[in-house]
Design a protein around this motif. Structure first.
Motif, PDB file in Angstrom:
ATOM      1  N   TRP A  51       0.863  -1.104   0.038  1.00 28.04           N
ATOM      2  CA  TRP A  51       0.058   0.045   0.017  1.00 28.04           C
ATOM      3  C   TRP A  51       1.085   1.252  -0.270  1.00 28.04           C
ATOM      4  CZ3 TRP A  51       1.528  -2.209   4.643  1.00 28.04           C
ATOM      5  CH2 TRP A  51       1.569  -1.515   5.749  1.00 28.04           C
ATOM      6  N   GLU A  52       0.210   2.353  -0.223  1.00 27.67           N
ATOM      7  CA  GLU A  52       1.167   3.736  -0.217  1.00 27.67           C
ATOM      8  C   GLU A  52       0.416   4.703   0.687  1.00 27.67           C
ATOM      9  OE1 GLU A  52       1.068   1.095  -3.597  1.00 27.67           O
ATOM     10  OE2 GLU A  52      -0.638   2.564  -3.294  1.00 27.67           O
ATOM     11  N   ASN A  53       1.295   5.587   1.044  1.00 26.31           N
ATOM     12  CA  ASN A  53       0.846   6.875   1.584  1.00 26.31           C
ATOM     13  C   ASN A  53       1.054   8.107   0.857  1.00 26.31           C
ATOM     14  OD1 ASN A  53      -0.141   5.760   4.102  1.00 26.31           O
ATOM     15  ND2 ASN A  53       1.864   5.665   5.181  1.00 26.31           N
ATOM     16  N   LEU A  54       0.145   8.657   0.209  1.00 21.43           N
ATOM     17  CA  LEU A  54       0.596   9.895  -0.381  1.00 21.43           C
ATOM     18  C   LEU A  54       0.565  11.407   0.481  1.00 21.43           C
ATOM     19  CD1 LEU A  54      -1.913   9.072  -3.220  1.00 21.43           C
ATOM     20  CD2 LEU A  54       0.832   8.436  -2.946  1.00 21.43           C
ATOM     21  N   GLY A  55       1.400  12.111   0.281  1.00 21.67           N
ATOM     22  CA  GLY A  55       1.437  13.369   0.898  1.00 21.67           C
ATOM     23  C   GLY A  55       1.547  14.555   0.079  1.00 21.67           C
ATOM     24  N   ILE A  56       0.570  15.338  -0.137  1.00 24.07           N
ATOM     25  CA  ILE A  56       0.338  16.406  -1.097  1.00 24.07           C
ATOM     26  C   ILE A  56       0.673  17.651  -0.196  1.00 24.07           C
ATOM     27  CG2 ILE A  56      -1.161  17.285  -2.792  1.00 24.07           C
ATOM     28  CD1 ILE A  56      -1.181  14.431  -3.409  1.00 24.07           C
ATOM     29  N   CYS A  57       1.532  18.587  -0.991  1.00 22.97           N
ATOM     30  CA  CYS A  57       1.715  20.026  -0.508  1.00 22.97           C
ATOM     31  C   CYS A  57       1.272  20.625  -1.856  1.00 22.97           C
ATOM     32  CB  CYS A  57       3.049  20.236   0.004  1.00 22.97           C
ATOM     33  SG  CYS A  57       3.829  19.360   1.094  1.00 22.97           S
ATOM     34  N   ALA A  58       0.163  21.376  -1.515  1.00 27.20           N
ATOM     35  CA  ALA A  58      -0.276  22.365  -2.544  1.00 27.20           C
ATOM     36  C   ALA A  58      -0.630  23.896  -2.069  1.00 27.20           C
ATOM     37  CB  ALA A  58      -1.586  21.763  -3.119  1.00 27.20           C
ATOM     38  N   ASP A  59      -0.982  24.623  -3.162  1.00 28.97           N
ATOM     39  CA  ASP A  59      -1.277  25.999  -2.812  1.00 28.97           C
ATOM     40  C   ASP A  59      -2.559  26.109  -2.226  1.00 28.97           C
ATOM     41  OD1 ASP A  59       1.025  27.071  -3.854  1.00 28.97           O
ATOM     42  OD2 ASP A  59       0.261  26.957  -6.135  1.00 28.97           O
ATOM     43  N   ASN A  60      -3.674  25.491  -2.374  1.00 32.32           N
ATOM     44  CA  ASN A  60      -4.916  25.374  -1.814  1.00 32.32           C
ATOM     45  C   ASN A  60      -5.519  23.962  -1.748  1.00 32.32           C
ATOM     46  OD1 ASN A  60      -6.465  24.979  -4.510  1.00 32.32           O
ATOM     47  ND2 ASN A  60      -5.528  27.086  -4.984  1.00 32.32           N
ATOM     48  N   LEU A  61      -6.606  23.721  -1.205  1.00 35.37           N
ATOM     49  CA  LEU A  61      -7.372  22.609  -1.111  1.00 35.37           C
ATOM     50  C   LEU A  61      -7.815  21.928  -2.378  1.00 35.37           C
ATOM     51  CD1 LEU A  61      -8.299  20.507   0.909  1.00 35.37           C
ATOM     52  CD2 LEU A  61     -10.343  21.384   1.104  1.00 35.37           C
ATOM     53  N   VAL A  62      -8.278  22.734  -3.262  1.00 36.09           N
ATOM     54  CA  VAL A  62      -8.734  22.246  -4.474  1.00 36.09           C
ATOM     55  C   VAL A  62      -7.594  21.806  -5.196  1.00 36.09           C
ATOM     56  CG1 VAL A  62     -10.007  22.988  -6.667  1.00 36.09           C
ATOM     57  CG2 VAL A  62     -10.968  23.867  -4.514  1.00 36.09           C
ATOM     58  N   GLN A  63      -6.693  22.559  -5.318  1.00 34.70           N
ATOM     59  CA  GLN A  63      -5.499  21.937  -6.016  1.00 34.70           C
ATOM     60  C   GLN A  63      -4.983  20.573  -5.747  1.00 34.70           C
ATOM     61  OE1 GLN A  63      -1.577  23.911  -5.707  1.00 34.70           O
ATOM     62  NE2 GLN A  63      -1.125  23.946  -7.832  1.00 34.70           N
TER      63      GLN A  63
END
Length: 146
Positions: A51-63
């Motif tokens: 399985w995987e864990n994904l970590g997302i750093c983005a400018d805003n929630l929608v992105q």
């Protein structure tokens, strides 16, 4: 890497390629050929993980949610984001989203760091592939394949 080399990509080659990507995004090759190669390597290694864990750093929630959804779909997962009730108060602030594909759940919170991209942590027993890779482009799987 040529087309024929991409067709004979081994797991070891894929892991080596994924390890090139890190927080230092200035030296990353984001050419169409390199992106195609990166997609293939990431999918190959993910297929070998449990399985995987994904970590997302983005400018805003929608992105961030758009990036998360595109990665999940590419990795073969389906998730209904319309049912999620815990979201940051301000949808326009930078955000960090963590998604666990084993639990099929995520949380999101505001994020004050400067990094942008997706971290993928491969989980399982195979020490040859487990580890955290990235930051990969937010739109890695939004771009059309060549």
């Amino acid at each position: 890497m040529s087309e024929s080399e991409m067709n004979t990509l081994t797991i070891a080659d894929a892991v080596k390629l994924l390890k090139i990507y890190g927080c230092d995004t200035e030296n990353q090759d984001n050419s169409p050929t390199a992106i195609k190669q990166l997609r293939k390597a990431l999918l190959m290694v993910a297929q070998e993980s449990e399985w995987e864990n994904l970590g997302i750093c983005a400018d805003n929630l929608v992105q961030g949610l758009e990036a998360l959804q595109s990665y999940l779909e590419a990795l073969g997962y389906s998730y209904d984001f319309s049912q999620k009730d815990r979201k940051p108060e301000n949808l326009e602030e930078s955000v960090y989203i963590k998604f666990n594909t084993r639990k099929m759940n995520y949380y999101a919170d505001t994020y004050t760091g400067n990094s942008r991209g997706v971290l993928v942590a491969m989980q399982g027993d195979d020490e040859a592939i487990i580890g955290t890779y990235g930051h990969f482009p937010l739109n890695l799987f939004n771009e059309t394949s060549d």
